[in-house]
Scaffold this active site. Structure first.
Site, PDB file in Angstrom:
ATOM      1  N   THR A 184       1.206  -1.056  -0.132  1.00  0.00           N
ATOM      2  CA  THR A 184      -0.206   0.182   0.017  1.00  0.00           C
ATOM      3  C   THR A 184       0.894   1.784   0.046  1.00  0.00           C
ATOM      4  O   THR A 184       2.093   0.985   0.532  1.00  0.00           O
ATOM      5  CB  THR A 184      -0.601  -0.218   1.117  1.00  0.00           C
ATOM      6  OG1 THR A 184      -1.757   0.388   1.268  1.00  0.00           O
ATOM      7  CG2 THR A 184      -0.618   0.741   2.498  1.00  0.00           C
ATOM      8  N   CYS A 224      -2.860   7.343   8.281  1.00  0.00           N
ATOM      9  CA  CYS A 224      -3.310   6.138   7.771  1.00  0.00           C
ATOM     10  C   CYS A 224      -2.333   4.967   8.726  1.00  0.00           C
ATOM     11  O   CYS A 224      -0.811   5.568   8.608  1.00  0.00           O
ATOM     12  CB  CYS A 224      -4.066   5.181   6.195  1.00  0.00           C
ATOM     13  SG  CYS A 224      -4.702   6.844   6.100  1.00  0.00           S
ATOM     14  N   HIS A 258      -5.664  -0.993   5.101  1.00  0.00           N
ATOM     15  CA  HIS A 258      -5.672  -0.028   5.529  1.00  0.00           C
ATOM     16  C   HIS A 258      -6.519   0.955   5.697  1.00  0.00           C
ATOM     17  O   HIS A 258      -6.833   1.235   5.390  1.00  0.00           O
ATOM     18  CB  HIS A 258      -4.569   0.486   3.600  1.00  0.00           C
ATOM     19  CG  HIS A 258      -4.285   2.104   3.617  1.00  0.00           C
ATOM     20  ND1 HIS A 258      -3.746   2.047   2.363  1.00  0.00           N
ATOM     21  CD2 HIS A 258      -4.712   3.159   4.053  1.00  0.00           C
ATOM     22  CE1 HIS A 258      -3.279   3.598   2.359  1.00  0.00           C
ATOM     23  NE2 HIS A 258      -3.981   4.093   3.764  1.00  0.00           N
TER      24      HIS A 258
END
Lengths: 162, 287
Positions: free
Chosen positions: A23, A29, A46
């Site tokens: 990711t 995040c 994620h």
């Protein structure tokens, strides 16, 4: 070799040889990464926000966006590949949760994401074996099936293993 | 110590930039007037065939899922909103400036466009939580152009980025903007401001570009707008939509609290809504 790219709120797992789950640009995040030493499966979610109660519609559309829903779904995904459904024995690593340079509580979503994930991990009796969280830099992270290695990349800082 | 960037060379690079088309400039001027009407925007777009074509292409993009093809500008604008038309006009007029990789910031091609588009959307979302009346689409336009200075500055900045990061880690400077000032003798906001003056952009947009990292330095009447973009920029970086090595390495000015009511839950909503609209906007603006 096959690469599975996760966007914000996505989750996925793999255990085929040469597999990679990746990711990009985590910012505040957090990527919760699960590794099963027995099946060699790896998985990642994620997470963008700590709690799904702020928006029920979004929680239904993209549950992986939220720590409280994303983590159980990732554990289910790992179970689909042969891991225990209760998560027992899984190795956990956390990456991301950065913040801006100012210590402003309202804006510290990264810290709230990390805390929420840890709280939900505890419910499974799990905790991170390793973590690379906080700071003021965005991270891109990959986890590789063959080696179980978790590799973080960051513009201007290079790459390292967690 | 000699500075790593030659100020005169930067000035010359700005002088060589092509000017905005008259339609794009008119559009930005109209949008900057809080009393403008949708009809004013429609008139401008109708007289520019290239812009008309791009607007129609965007509205008929699969992301909007319209059953029937839209063929009139009036209808396209009602679907897309003024802000998407502004995005298209800016993208048309800035060409490679937004899409080229920002060498000095180690950003991928298109990184600046993605960051500015996300900031535009986030700034508009922030503006929705203003204490008083707010021109939401002006916040969007300000966000779209706020970092344009990086497109020129990055070429000169090059390897200094690593030194800048070192300065921040050692606590020599308080953030990336200060590192740019210290090492280059100027920063991306000043370069952007000179570009905005070269393009004769409206004063409100010039103020956003110059002051978006230090909004309290803007003149009082511009501060709400500049603070909206200041916060929108931070939200964009938090969402991972930054321009490379400088991502998250800026200070938040708490003065935003005078203009906006932002609780942790409101901020979470802003992140959520911005990310959702960004995905759509990005897909529909692919040229």
């Amino acid at each position: 070799m096959s690469q599975s790219i996760l966007g914000i709120g996505d989750y996925g797992a793999a255990k085929h040889p040469g597999g990679e789950v990746k990711t990009f640009a985590l910012g505040s995040c957090v990527a919760a990464i699960l590794l099963d030493p027995r099946t060699k499966a790896v998985g990642m979610v994620h997470v963008a926000l700590p709690d799904s109660s702020i928006n029920e519609a979004k929680a239904r559309q993209r549950p992986g966006y939220f720590a409280d829903l994303g983590l159980p779904l990732l554990i289910q995904e790992m179970a689909r590949l042969g891991s225990p459904a209760n998560g027992r024995g899984l190795v956990v690593k956390l990456v991301g949760g950065a913040s801006i340079m100012d210590h402003n509580d309202t804006f510290n979503i990264g810290k709230r994401n990390v805390l929420a994930l840890k709280k939900h991990l505890w419910a499974y009796g799990l905790g991170p074996l390793a973590e690379d969280v906080g700071g003021n830099h965005s991270r891109t992270v990959s986890v590789f099936v063959d080696t179980g290695k978790v590799i973080v990349n960051c513009p201007g800082r290079g790459q390292w293993e967690v | 110590m000699s500075k790593v960037v030659d100020r005169e060379a930067v000035r010359q690079a700005i002088e060589k930039l092509p000017l905005f088309s008259s339609a794009a400039l008119q559009l930005l001027q109209v949008i900057s007037d809080p009393d403008h009407e949708l009809e004013d925007v429609i008139k401008i777009v109708k007289f520019d065939s290239a812009l008309t074509m791009r607007v129609l292409k965007a509205v008929n993009s699969p992301v909007y899922g319209l059953v029937k093809e839209v063929t009139s500008i009036d209808r396209a604008l009602s679907y897309l909103g003024e802000r998407m038309v502004v995005s298209i006009a800016v993208q048309e007029n800035t060409g490679q400036l937004f899409s080229k990789p920002l060498e000095g910031y180690q950003s991928e091609p298109g990184g600046l466009w993605r960051h500015d588009l996300f900031t535009a959307i986030a700034s508009r979302e922030v503006a929705r939580y203003a204490n008083g009346n707010f021109d939401l689409d002006l916040a969007f336009t300000g966000g779209l152009l706020h970092d344009i200075g990086k497109s020129v500055f990055a070429t000169f900045w090059k390897d200094a980025s690593l030194e800048a990061l070192g300065q921040i880690e050692q606590g020599i400077v308080s953030d990336y903007l200060m590192a740019e000032q210290d090492l280059a003798g100027l920063d991306h906001t000043e370069v952007g401001y000179e570009m905005a003056r070269h393009w004769q952009l409206p004063e409100s947009l010039q103020a956003v570009i110059l002051h978006h990292h230090h909004p309290a330095e803007a003149i009082e009447c511009m501060q709400p707008l500049v603070y909206a973009v200041h916060v929108g920029d931070i939200v964009s970086m938090m969402a991972g939509c930054d321009t490379g090595s400088d991502g998250l390495k800026y200070q938040l000015d708490p003065g935003y609290q005078e203009f906006f009511n932002l609780s942790p839950n409101v901020l979470a909503e802003i992140v959520l809504n911005s990310e959702e609209e960004f995905s759509k906007a990005e897909a529909s603006l692919v040229s």
